[in-house]
Write a protein that holds these residues in place. Structure first.
Motif, PDB file in Angstrom:
ATOM      1  N   GLY A 160     -14.811  19.956  -9.122  1.00 31.30           N
ATOM      2  CA  GLY A 160     -14.185  19.481 -10.353  1.00 31.30           C
ATOM      3  C   GLY A 160     -14.745  20.157 -11.593  1.00 31.30           C
ATOM      4  O   GLY A 160     -14.188  20.034 -12.675  1.00 31.30           O
ATOM      5  N   GLY A 161     -15.834  20.880 -11.435  1.00 30.16           N
ATOM      6  CA  GLY A 161     -16.417  21.590 -12.576  1.00 30.16           C
ATOM      7  C   GLY A 161     -15.836  22.991 -12.712  1.00 30.16           C
ATOM      8  O   GLY A 161     -15.388  23.592 -11.732  1.00 30.16           O
ATOM      9  N   ILE A 162     -15.835  23.478 -13.945  1.00 26.59           N
ATOM     10  CA  ILE A 162     -15.412  24.854 -14.230  1.00 26.59           C
ATOM     11  C   ILE A 162     -16.632  25.556 -14.812  1.00 26.59           C
ATOM     12  O   ILE A 162     -17.134  25.176 -15.863  1.00 26.59           O
ATOM     13  N   PHE A 163     -17.097  26.579 -14.114  1.00 26.40           N
ATOM     14  CA  PHE A 163     -18.331  27.259 -14.478  1.00 26.40           C
ATOM     15  C   PHE A 163     -18.048  28.661 -14.997  1.00 26.40           C
ATOM     16  O   PHE A 163     -17.304  29.414 -14.374  1.00 26.40           O
ATOM     17  N   ARG A 164     -18.649  28.972 -16.128  1.00 25.10           N
ATOM     18  CA  ARG A 164     -18.512  30.309 -16.716  1.00 25.10           C
ATOM     19  C   ARG A 164     -19.703  31.155 -16.296  1.00 25.10           C
ATOM     20  O   ARG A 164     -20.844  30.687 -16.332  1.00 25.10           O
ATOM     21  N   LEU A 165     -19.411  32.388 -15.904  1.00 27.07           N
ATOM     22  CA  LEU A 165     -20.451  33.336 -15.525  1.00 27.07           C
ATOM     23  C   LEU A 165     -20.162  34.658 -16.218  1.00 27.07           C
ATOM     24  O   LEU A 165     -19.030  34.918 -16.636  1.00 27.07           O
ATOM     25  N   GLU A 166     -21.190  35.497 -16.289  1.00 26.71           N
ATOM     26  CA  GLU A 166     -20.980  36.872 -16.704  1.00 26.71           C
ATOM     27  C   GLU A 166     -21.448  37.758 -15.562  1.00 26.71           C
ATOM     28  O   GLU A 166     -22.414  37.439 -14.870  1.00 26.71           O
ATOM     29  N   LEU A 167     -20.714  38.831 -15.347  1.00 25.05           N
ATOM     30  CA  LEU A 167     -21.053  39.794 -14.311  1.00 25.05           C
ATOM     31  C   LEU A 167     -21.042  41.166 -14.958  1.00 25.05           C
ATOM     32  O   LEU A 167     -20.097  41.510 -15.668  1.00 25.05           O
ATOM     33  N   PHE A 168     -22.111  41.922 -14.734  1.00 24.15           N
ATOM     34  CA  PHE A 168     -22.231  43.254 -15.327  1.00 24.15           C
ATOM     35  C   PHE A 168     -22.505  44.260 -14.221  1.00 24.15           C
ATOM     36  O   PHE A 168     -23.373  44.042 -13.374  1.00 24.15           O
ATOM     37  N   LEU A 169     -21.764  45.371 -14.251  1.00 22.60           N
ATOM     38  CA  LEU A 169     -21.974  46.435 -13.278  1.00 22.60           C
ATOM     39  C   LEU A 169     -22.868  47.502 -13.901  1.00 22.60           C
ATOM     40  O   LEU A 169     -22.489  48.123 -14.894  1.00 22.60           O
ATOM     41  N   PRO A 170     -24.062  47.718 -13.348  1.00 18.41           N
ATOM     42  CA  PRO A 170     -24.947  48.741 -13.904  1.00 18.41           C
ATOM     43  C   PRO A 170     -24.354  50.136 -13.739  1.00 18.41           C
ATOM     44  O   PRO A 170     -23.414  50.334 -12.967  1.00 18.41           O
ATOM     45  N   ALA A 171     -24.898  51.090 -14.455  1.00 22.11           N
ATOM     46  CA  ALA A 171     -24.367  52.466 -14.456  1.00 22.11           C
ATOM     47  C   ALA A 171     -24.313  53.056 -13.052  1.00 22.11           C
ATOM     48  O   ALA A 171     -23.396  53.817 -12.741  1.00 22.11           O
ATOM     49  N   ASP A 172     -25.257  52.699 -12.197  1.00 16.36           N
ATOM     50  CA  ASP A 172     -25.268  53.292 -10.851  1.00 16.36           C
ATOM     51  C   ASP A 172     -24.608  52.395  -9.791  1.00 16.36           C
ATOM     52  O   ASP A 172     -24.829  52.571  -8.597  1.00 16.36           O
ATOM     53  N   TYR A 173     -23.789  51.431 -10.226  1.00 11.82           N
ATOM     54  CA  TYR A 173     -22.983  50.650  -9.288  1.00 11.82           C
ATOM     55  C   TYR A 173     -22.032  51.615  -8.578  1.00 11.82           C
ATOM     56  O   TYR A 173     -21.486  52.499  -9.213  1.00 11.82           O
ATOM     57  N   PRO A 174     -21.826  51.544  -7.282  1.00 15.14           N
ATOM     58  CA  PRO A 174     -22.211  50.495  -6.333  1.00 15.14           C
ATOM     59  C   PRO A 174     -23.562  50.703  -5.638  1.00 15.14           C
ATOM     60  O   PRO A 174     -23.876  49.974  -4.712  1.00 15.14           O
ATOM     61  N   MET A 175     -24.337  51.695  -6.066  1.00 17.94           N
ATOM     62  CA  MET A 175     -25.638  51.894  -5.421  1.00 17.94           C
ATOM     63  C   MET A 175     -26.610  50.770  -5.806  1.00 17.94           C
ATOM     64  O   MET A 175     -27.542  50.483  -5.079  1.00 17.94           O
ATOM     65  N   GLN A 176     -26.376  50.154  -6.944  1.00 17.05           N
ATOM     66  CA  GLN A 176     -27.196  49.030  -7.401  1.00 17.05           C
ATOM     67  C   GLN A 176     -26.302  47.792  -7.523  1.00 17.05           C
ATOM     68  O   GLN A 176     -25.140  47.896  -7.906  1.00 17.05           O
ATOM     69  N   ALA A 177     -26.871  46.634  -7.222  1.00 17.27           N
ATOM     70  CA  ALA A 177     -26.117  45.372  -7.248  1.00 17.27           C
ATOM     71  C   ALA A 177     -25.687  45.010  -8.665  1.00 17.27           C
ATOM     72  O   ALA A 177     -26.364  45.353  -9.633  1.00 17.27           O
ATOM     73  N   PRO A 178     -24.559  44.302  -8.788  1.00 15.18           N
ATOM     74  CA  PRO A 178     -24.169  43.767 -10.099  1.00 15.18           C
ATOM     75  C   PRO A 178     -25.218  42.766 -10.578  1.00 15.18           C
ATOM     76  O   PRO A 178     -25.965  42.204  -9.775  1.00 15.18           O
ATOM     77  N   ARG A 179     -25.243  42.563 -11.880  1.00 15.65           N
ATOM     78  CA  ARG A 179     -26.088  41.502 -12.450  1.00 15.65           C
ATOM     79  C   ARG A 179     -25.148  40.342 -12.778  1.00 15.65           C
ATOM     80  O   ARG A 179     -24.126  40.539 -13.436  1.00 15.65           O
ATOM     81  N   VAL A 180     -25.525  39.163 -12.334  1.00 14.96           N
ATOM     82  CA  VAL A 180     -24.685  37.979 -12.504  1.00 14.96           C
ATOM     83  C   VAL A 180     -25.535  36.871 -13.109  1.00 14.96           C
ATOM     84  O   VAL A 180     -26.688  36.692 -12.729  1.00 14.96           O
TER      85      VAL A 180
END
Length: 150
Positions: free
Chosen positions: A50-70
């Motif tokens: 029932g909750g609505i959650f806001r998140l931010e997701l950022f893809l680093p310059a070397d994505y996909p070799m490095q994980a996204p930041r969430v």
């Protein structure tokens, strides 16, 4: 759109728009297509339902070799999410693989909301309560969901 975006990021973004994940909305930021606004519905049957959650997701310059930041922008009471909204999830750390995608990360976060892992905590207080009194921990999670995510 700033900077060069890989075909991989463009394909993933197009797929998320064309074939959205149930309960998850992902929108690239107007000024930076590596930055995404995410709206995640609390999973059914969890204390976050029932909750609505806001998140931010950022893809680093070397994505996909490095994980996204969430990071969660909406506060929630959870053993694996700290007060700054950082998420403790193996695929965002040592278990990341370039084969994974934004979609996989968000589905994994949604699953983590349903099945917290108090043995690998970022929020020790919540983890301790989850281990000692799961009913009270879930009640706290529901109270926070009502307070911050409605």
């Amino acid at each position: 759109m700033s900077g060069h975006l890989s075909n991989r990021i463009l394909r993933e973004t197009e797929r998320l728009a064309r074939d959205p994940v149930p309960g998850i909305s992902v929108t690239p930021h107007e000024d930076n297509a590596r930055y995404f606004n995410v709206i995640l519905a609390g999973p059914a049957g969890s204390p976050y339902e029932g909750g609505i959650f806001r998140l931010e997701l950022f893809l680093p310059a070397d994505y996909p070799m490095q994980a996204p930041r969430v990071r969660f922008l909406t506060p929630l009471y959870h053993p694996n999410i700290d007060r700054l909204g950082r998420v403790c999830l193996d695929i965002l750390k040592d278990r990341w693989s370039p084969a994974l995608q934004i979609r996989t990360v968000l589905l994994s976060i949604q699953a983590l909301m349903s099945e917290p892992n108090p043995d690998d905590p970022l929020n020790n207080e919540a983890a301790d309560l989850w281990k000692k009194d799961i009913a009270r921990a879930k009640q706290m999670a529901q109270e926070w969901t009502t307070r911050y995510a409605k």
